[in-house]
Design an enzyme around this catalytic site. Structure first.
Site, PDB file in Angstrom:
ATOM      1  N   TYR A 174       0.823  -1.204   0.000  1.00 28.89           N
ATOM      2  CA  TYR A 174       0.000   0.000   0.000  1.00 28.89           C
ATOM      3  C   TYR A 174       0.862   1.261   0.000  1.00 28.89           C
ATOM      4  O   TYR A 174       0.646   2.165  -0.811  1.00 28.89           O
ATOM      5  CB  TYR A 174      -0.934  -0.004   1.217  1.00 28.89           C
ATOM      6  CG  TYR A 174      -1.942   1.120   1.197  1.00 28.89           C
ATOM      7  CD1 TYR A 174      -3.012   1.094   0.312  1.00 28.89           C
ATOM      8  CD2 TYR A 174      -1.811   2.214   2.044  1.00 28.89           C
ATOM      9  CE1 TYR A 174      -3.940   2.126   0.269  1.00 28.89           C
ATOM     10  CE2 TYR A 174      -2.735   3.258   2.016  1.00 28.89           C
ATOM     11  CZ  TYR A 174      -3.797   3.209   1.128  1.00 28.89           C
ATOM     12  OH  TYR A 174      -4.705   4.239   1.087  1.00 28.89           O
ATOM     13  N   LYS A 178       1.026   3.959  -3.108  1.00 30.68           N
ATOM     14  CA  LYS A 178       0.564   5.334  -2.935  1.00 30.68           C
ATOM     15  C   LYS A 178       1.713   6.338  -3.075  1.00 30.68           C
ATOM     16  O   LYS A 178       1.504   7.476  -3.522  1.00 30.68           O
ATOM     17  CB  LYS A 178      -0.138   5.493  -1.593  1.00 30.68           C
ATOM     18  CG  LYS A 178      -1.470   4.746  -1.523  1.00 30.68           C
ATOM     19  CD  LYS A 178      -2.449   5.237  -2.595  1.00 30.68           C
ATOM     20  CE  LYS A 178      -3.815   4.612  -2.458  1.00 30.68           C
ATOM     21  NZ  LYS A 178      -4.782   5.149  -3.444  1.00 30.68           N
TER      22      LYS A 178
END
Length: 273
Positions: A174, A178
């Site tokens: 993640y 991002k």
């Protein structure tokens, strides 16, 4: 900037009104629920024409009906498509342009979370996070830009995360995905700025959505601990992220380009142990 461009927020509509957003064609991925749907409501409040893209056809239909119930005269179209399906994305943007002749704003909101100890993270899950969170953002941004470069104007807002700015354990896929979105945003802003495009990112912290409420109810998330760790002592709301989105898409933010706007209640500024 004219001070007539905005009006004060009201109790019934928690957003400012930006006159320049009226009739703009706005594409929102992941637009059927959560932050994406709140952004749809905020742009609808400002008189925009909406194209909502999501993988959940039933949620899309519900979102469309809700918007039309609130704004019966608005223009809204829905498209069932996964953002990591490049051919599907190309088809969506072709249909939007065929219907409305232009794309003015892209809200690259669709994405997934991934919270797994790194030694247990499978290659499939790693690739899935990258495929949706990075490739999906790239495919949609590229197709939107093909329209916007011809128009010599347009705004792209990519959804990064505070975890694209600061790190956390058990979020390798993640955080990496991002952070990639944040850097991709800066690259595209540099490359496409001369064509009249602005490319920025929003990096939310913990936001109180139905998904978060469900995780709290199932004991998967400690709301009290998250609240205590956040300097503002609360989670954000989807409406607050939507308020930031309409500002960044408006002419009030005309000189903002290549910026990653963190909205996390001070989480990433906090380093005391």
């Amino acid at each position: 900037m004219s001070n007539q461009n905005t009006v004060a927020q009201t109790e019934s509509a928690p957003w400012a009104r930006y006159a320049d957003l009226k009739d703009k064609v706005v594409v929102i991925t992941g637009g059927a629920s959560g932050i994406g749907f709140s952004m749809a409501q905020a742009f609808a409040y400002n008189g925009a024409k909406l194209a909502l893209v999501d993988i959940d056809a039933n949620a899309l239909a519900k979102a469309r009906d809700t918007l039309l119930g609130e704004y019966p005269q608005m223009a809204v179209a829905v498209y069932t498509c996964a953002v990591n399906d490049q051919a599907g994305v190309q088809n969506v943007f072709a249909q939007v342009q065929n219907s409305w002749g232009r794309v003015d704003v892209l809200l690259n909101n669709a994405g997934i979370s991934m919270n797994t100890p790194t030694l247990e993270l499978s290659g499939d899950d790693w690739r899935r996070a990258m495929d949706i969170n990075v490739n999906g953002v790239f495919y949609c941004a590229q197709e939107a830009a093909r329209c916007m470069v011809e128009q010599k104007q347009g705004v792209i807002l990519n959804m990064s995360s505070m975890y694209g700015v600061v790190a956390a354990p058990q979020r390798a896929a993640y955080c990496a995905s991002k952070a990639a979105v944040a850097m991709l945003t800066k690259v595209l802003a540099n490359e496409w700025g001369e064509h009249g495009l602005r490319v920025n990112a929003i990096a939310p912290g913990y936001v109180r959505t139905a998904l978060v409420d469900d995780l709290v109810a199932r004991g998967r998330m400690d709301l009290d601990a998250l609240t205590a760790r956040t300097p503002s002592r609360r989670l954000g709301t989807p409406e607050e992220i939507a308020a930031l989105a309409i500002f960044m898409a408006s002419e009030q933010a005309a000189f903002m380009n290549g910026h990653v706007a963190v909205a996390d209640g001070g989480w990433s500024a906090y380093s005391y142990i």
